[in-house]
Each structure stands twice: as C-alpha cells, then as structure tokens.
Scaffold this motif. Structure first.
Motif, mmCIF file in Angstrom:
data_model
loop_
_atom_site.group_PDB
_atom_site.id
_atom_site.type_symbol
_atom_site.label_atom_id
_atom_site.label_comp_id
_atom_site.label_asym_id
_atom_site.label_seq_id
_atom_site.Cartn_x
_atom_site.Cartn_y
_atom_site.Cartn_z
ATOM 1 N N VAL A 101 36.594 -21.369 -34.636
ATOM 2 C CA VAL A 101 36.059 -21.578 -33.295
ATOM 3 C C VAL A 101 36.964 -22.487 -32.493
ATOM 4 C CG1 VAL A 101 34.179 -22.624 -32.000
ATOM 5 C CG2 VAL A 101 33.669 -21.136 -33.916
ATOM 6 N N CYS A 102 37.445 -23.561 -33.151
ATOM 7 C CA CYS A 102 38.329 -24.499 -32.447
ATOM 8 C C CYS A 102 39.609 -23.817 -32.013
ATOM 9 C CB CYS A 102 38.637 -25.698 -33.336
ATOM 10 S SG CYS A 102 37.221 -26.771 -33.603
ATOM 11 N N GLN A 103 40.173 -22.967 -32.915
ATOM 12 C CA GLN A 103 41.400 -22.259 -32.548
ATOM 13 C C GLN A 103 41.160 -21.339 -31.370
ATOM 14 O OE1 GLN A 103 42.344 -20.403 -36.293
ATOM 15 N NE2 GLN A 103 43.704 -22.066 -36.923
ATOM 16 N N LEU A 104 40.008 -20.639 -31.397
ATOM 17 C CA LEU A 104 39.650 -19.753 -30.294
ATOM 18 C C LEU A 104 39.508 -20.542 -29.005
ATOM 19 C CD1 LEU A 104 38.759 -17.073 -29.115
ATOM 20 C CD2 LEU A 104 36.454 -17.529 -29.954
ATOM 21 N N ALA A 105 38.846 -21.692 -29.108
ATOM 22 C CA ALA A 105 38.621 -22.504 -27.918
ATOM 23 C C ALA A 105 39.934 -22.989 -27.331
ATOM 24 C CB ALA A 105 37.715 -23.689 -28.248
ATOM 25 N N THR A 128 29.238 -26.881 -18.095
ATOM 26 C CA THR A 128 29.496 -27.748 -19.236
ATOM 27 C C THR A 128 28.778 -27.217 -20.461
ATOM 28 O OG1 THR A 128 29.290 -30.002 -20.121
ATOM 29 C CG2 THR A 128 27.609 -29.308 -18.528
ATOM 30 N N ALA A 129 29.527 -27.102 -21.563
ATOM 31 C CA ALA A 129 28.963 -26.613 -22.825
ATOM 32 C C ALA A 129 29.984 -26.856 -23.918
ATOM 33 C CB ALA A 129 28.634 -25.127 -22.741
ATOM 34 N N ASP A 130 29.516 -26.871 -25.144
ATOM 35 C CA ASP A 130 30.431 -26.944 -26.277
ATOM 36 C C ASP A 130 31.264 -25.668 -26.314
ATOM 37 O OD1 ASP A 130 31.733 -27.315 -28.664
ATOM 38 O OD2 ASP A 130 29.955 -27.140 -29.925
ATOM 39 N N GLN A 131 32.579 -25.833 -26.335
ATOM 40 C CA GLN A 131 33.480 -24.690 -26.420
ATOM 41 C C GLN A 131 34.547 -24.879 -27.489
ATOM 42 O OE1 GLN A 131 34.366 -23.754 -21.997
ATOM 43 N NE2 GLN A 131 32.946 -25.478 -22.115
ATOM 44 N N SER A 132 34.335 -25.866 -28.374
ATOM 45 C CA SER A 132 35.388 -26.125 -29.352
ATOM 46 C C SER A 132 34.930 -26.760 -30.652
ATOM 47 C CB SER A 132 36.446 -27.047 -28.730
ATOM 48 O OG SER A 132 35.877 -28.320 -28.421
ATOM 49 N N ALA A 133 33.747 -27.356 -30.716
ATOM 50 C CA ALA A 133 33.497 -28.293 -31.814
ATOM 51 C C ALA A 133 32.480 -27.857 -32.869
ATOM 52 C CB ALA A 133 33.058 -29.645 -31.230
ATOM 53 N N SER A 134 31.709 -26.814 -32.635
ATOM 54 C CA SER A 134 30.685 -26.441 -33.609
ATOM 55 C C SER A 134 30.432 -24.947 -33.536
ATOM 56 C CB SER A 134 29.384 -27.197 -33.319
ATOM 57 O OG SER A 134 28.737 -26.656 -32.185
ATOM 58 N N GLY A 135 29.505 -24.473 -34.376
ATOM 59 C CA GLY A 135 29.139 -23.058 -34.334
ATOM 60 C C GLY A 135 28.570 -22.649 -33.004
ATOM 61 N N VAL A 136 28.003 -23.601 -32.263
ATOM 62 C CA VAL A 136 27.444 -23.320 -30.943
ATOM 63 C C VAL A 136 28.548 -23.034 -29.925
ATOM 64 C CG1 VAL A 136 26.027 -24.303 -29.078
ATOM 65 C CG2 VAL A 136 25.383 -24.663 -31.449
ATOM 66 N N ALA A 137 29.788 -23.436 -30.244
ATOM 67 C CA ALA A 137 30.904 -23.208 -29.316
ATOM 68 C C ALA A 137 31.051 -21.735 -28.963
ATOM 69 C CB ALA A 137 32.201 -23.739 -29.916
ATOM 70 N N GLU A 138 30.719 -20.865 -29.905
ATOM 71 C CA GLU A 138 30.800 -19.426 -29.651
ATOM 72 C C GLU A 138 29.871 -19.034 -28.504
ATOM 73 O OE1 GLU A 138 30.866 -15.380 -32.393
ATOM 74 O OE2 GLU A 138 30.188 -17.284 -33.226
ATOM 75 N N LEU A 139 28.699 -19.657 -28.470
ATOM 76 C CA LEU A 139 27.748 -19.407 -27.392
ATOM 77 C C LEU A 139 28.264 -19.996 -26.082
ATOM 78 C CD1 LEU A 139 26.104 -19.272 -30.144
ATOM 79 C CD2 LEU A 139 24.107 -19.885 -28.799
ATOM 80 N N GLY A 140 28.832 -21.212 -26.176
ATOM 81 C CA GLY A 140 29.352 -21.874 -24.982
ATOM 82 C C GLY A 140 30.515 -21.137 -24.357
ATOM 83 N N ILE A 141 31.375 -20.569 -25.188
ATOM 84 C CA ILE A 141 32.521 -19.811 -24.674
ATOM 85 C C ILE A 141 32.043 -18.528 -23.994
ATOM 86 C CG2 ILE A 141 34.624 -18.556 -25.299
ATOM 87 C CD1 ILE A 141 34.945 -20.607 -27.603
ATOM 88 N N ALA A 142 31.095 -17.842 -24.607
ATOM 89 C CA ALA A 142 30.545 -16.627 -23.991
ATOM 90 C C ALA A 142 29.919 -16.963 -22.642
ATOM 91 C CB ALA A 142 29.509 -15.995 -24.914
#
Length: 395
Positions: free
Chosen positions: A5-9, A31-45
């Motif tokens: 996830v971090c690499q993707l972010a 604003t959302a998590d886009q790099s640090a946890s499994g939730v980042a996948e949701l934040g990036i979407a």
C-alpha cells in the motif's frame, strides 16, 4: 500488505502535480489515509473519485463561474496527523469545504475543528455513527456523510440472515476491537427486532489467525448463518478457519471486506463465499462503470470502488450546495445542504439527501449486497435478497 500500500501511495502521491491557484478559485480539501495502513486502499480510491468530480465540475463551468481546486492531504492513518491536515486545510489553505477521511477514528479526533470554524465536511468513507450525530443538537451541524453507516449495513445483513436461515439459527462472530464490539451490539439489537436471538456470539483478537475454537462452538449451536463483524484480514482468517473444519455456513460481512487484502488472504475461490453490504458496485449502471474506468487510469488495482463513488458524490453535493447558496460561506453552504434540491450523483440522484435532523445522505434502502467474483467485486442478487421488502429493513 502495508508495504504494498505504501509503495502504491508513493506512486500516487508522486503523480500529483502542482496546480496553479488564483485568489478567486474555490478550494475543496480532501484528507484520508493514503499510505500507512490497510485503510489507505480506501483513501486512495476516494482521492481519485474526489479528483474526477472536480474535473467534471470545472468542465461544466465551475461553481458560480469560478474554478474549483482540490487540495489533497494524507493523514497517514493516525489521529495526530489527521488533526494537523484538517488544521492546514482550514487555516492555511482556506478551503470552503472538506471531503474525508477514511478512518472513523481520525474523523472523531478532528470533528470539533470544522464544527467550530463553520466549514462543511462530507465524510465519504468513515462509518462510525457518531460522526454525524455528535453536533446534531447545535444550531448548525457541519458534519455530513455519503457512506455506509455501521448500523444500517447490519440492518441489510440482518434482514438477509433472517430470511436465509432455515431455523433462524444465526451466530455473530466479531473482532474484539471497538469496531467489532459495536457490530455485536448492532447485530444483536437488529436481530431482536426480528424476534431472533443469536444462537452464539463469539469474539476473536484482531491479530488471531485461527478461529476454529470459536467456529466449533458456533457449529455446535447449530448455526447455519454467520454474521462476521471485522475488517478484511480477520474475516479472511475466519473463512480459512471455516474451511479447516469443513463448515461453510451462509456467511455475511460488512463493506470493509472490499479491500484486496481479503481475497489475497482467503484465496480467490474461498473469498467468493462471503456476501457483503455495499453502497454500489462498478457493474450497477453506466455511470458507475464509467467512473470505475476513469479511476483505474490512476489506480489500476482498484477494488474499493464504493469509496471512489461516495467521494465523487460528496464533492457533487458540496458543489450543488455552494451553487444553491450562491456563496462559499460555511453557514450558508451548510444551510443549503440541509435543504438541497435534486443533485445528480454516480450512486443515485439525490433529492433533499440531508435535513436538519439527519445528515446521512445514504440509508439502508440504498445499499446492495455484493461478493467477490473473478478477482473483482460484483453486485449479488439471489431469491432471498429479492424477497427482502422495505419493512424487513429494521433499524
């Protein structure tokens, strides 16, 4: 997963080019998590759905003839950073509205800031009930949501479970976090409204990998239907444990299992056994299909499409309120949101989605069931689902 996830972010973040901003432009923050946890996948979407909406608004002439500029921040999945990003968006960037975050815990940490500073927020992912109710008794509540509220997800899952279980023998299995325990409370209360008491209620630790002990108790109680309340990795371990003891009852779960972590851990075939709640899927309509294609240009591994759709619609509702108010003043925009006319979204056409009494733009009647199929998430309908009537959706 975290590394991936971090690499993707990093790739996503590096793609964000600098945007020329002029004094007359209208800024909306994300604003959302886009790099640090499994939730980042949701934040990036959600981030790419947010960007798609701003692009469409500007193509249509902007808001009051002014260009809209998106200001994006990564809250890195932690409350302290989340608070900092919101303060930056409001105090430094002077945004007229905010869309975000992904984590409910982060939202609950900073809600007081936009409330005090009168900046409207539309939450596109976080599901905690308190997000929109904490300030409901204030003269103006500035927190709105276009997402799946926890209890309303369970309302749909509970209605399906009651109809699917032959002898109304339903069990609940949840992780031991606050999220899971809230799910036990909601699911138990909703089943009670149907006159059903769970035959078993079991818990597992969020890091547990073997749930066979809990499942053997559930099996011994005669449960033919199980509601799992936990995030993707835990739910995947539950299904793997079910397979170990050759026990695969009807299995229901919340929308957090849309994460790609779920099929990676459960396996492609086993992941198809879980039926989930969702607000929409890419195969729902021509609009959802088109948005999915646009988001995949920037996020090829997208599985959490509802986050993109909900973020898109959140921006559209904020923009519609600014147009209706003919202003970016927070008080006027919030008043317009509370009495908003018809607004076209991707999920649906909204007609007075909010009111003074309720700041939830989506409800259980909007939700679907979905499941994993061939590596993607598709809408799920069977005869049981088709038999559910509005009166069955108890809350």
């Amino acid at each position: 997963m975290k590394k991936a996830v971090c690499q993707l972010a990093v790739c996503v973040l590096s793609a964000w080019g600098a945007t020329a901003v002029h004094a007359q432009d209208i800024k909306i923050g994300y604003t959302a998590d886009q790099s640090a946890s499994g939730v980042a996948e949701l934040g990036i979407a959600g981030r790419w759905g947010f960007e798609a909406a701003i692009e469409d608004i500007n193509k249509a002439g902007g808001i009051m003839g002014r260009k809209v500029v998106g200001v994006v921040r990564d809250d890195q999945g932690t409350p302290p950073k989340a608070i900092q990003t919101v303060q930056e968006l409001i105090d430094s960037e002077k945004v007229s509205g905010i869309v975000g975050p992904a984590n409910s815990g982060n939202a609950l940490a900073w809600l007081h800031i936009p409330q005090q500073k009168k900046v409207p927020v539309v939450v596109p992912i976080g599901t905690a009930t308190e997000i929109t109710t904490r300030y409901a008794k204030e003269s103006q509540n500035y927190l709105y949501r276009i997402s799946m509220v926890d209890r309303e997800q369970v309302s749909l899952l509970g209605a399906y479970a009651v109809k699917a279980s032959k002898d109304k023998k339903i069990a609940i299995l949840a992780d031991s976090t606050g999220y899971g325990q809230g799910g036990i409370k909601d699911a138990t209360e909703i089943l009670a409204l149907h006159g059903v008491k769970p035959v078993a209620v079991e818990k597992y630790g969020p890091k547990d990998t073997d749930m066979t002990s809990q499942l053997n108790k559930i099996k011994a109680a005669g449960a033919d239907t199980v509601i799992i309340y936990g995030i993707a990795d835990g739910a995947a371990q539950v299904l793997r444990s079910m397979e170990k003891i050759n026990y695969l009852p009807i299995t229901l779960g919340t929308w957090g299992n849309l994460s790609s972590l779920f099929p990676k851990m459960a396996g492609a075939k086993l992941s198809e056994h879980l039926i989930m709640a969702a607000s929409t899927t890419e195969d729902t309509s021509a609009k959802t299909k088109a948005l999915g294609q646009r988001v995949r240009v920037n996020f090829p591994t997208l599985t959490t499409f509802p986050c993109a759709a909900q973020a898109y619609d959140s921006v559209m509702l904020l923009a519609a309120a600014m147009k209706q108010a003919n202003s970016t003043d927070g008080e006027k925009v919030a008043a317009a949101l509370d009495n908003l006319g018809k607004t076209e979204g991707v999920i649906k056409t909204y007609d007075k989605p909010f009111s003074k009494a309720s700041h939830e733009g989506l409800g259980v009647s909007d939700f679907y069931l979905a499941r994993w199929k061939d590596g993607g998430v598709v809408r799920f309908e069977d005869d049981i689902y088709k038999s559910i009537k509005p009166a069955d959706l108890k809350k």
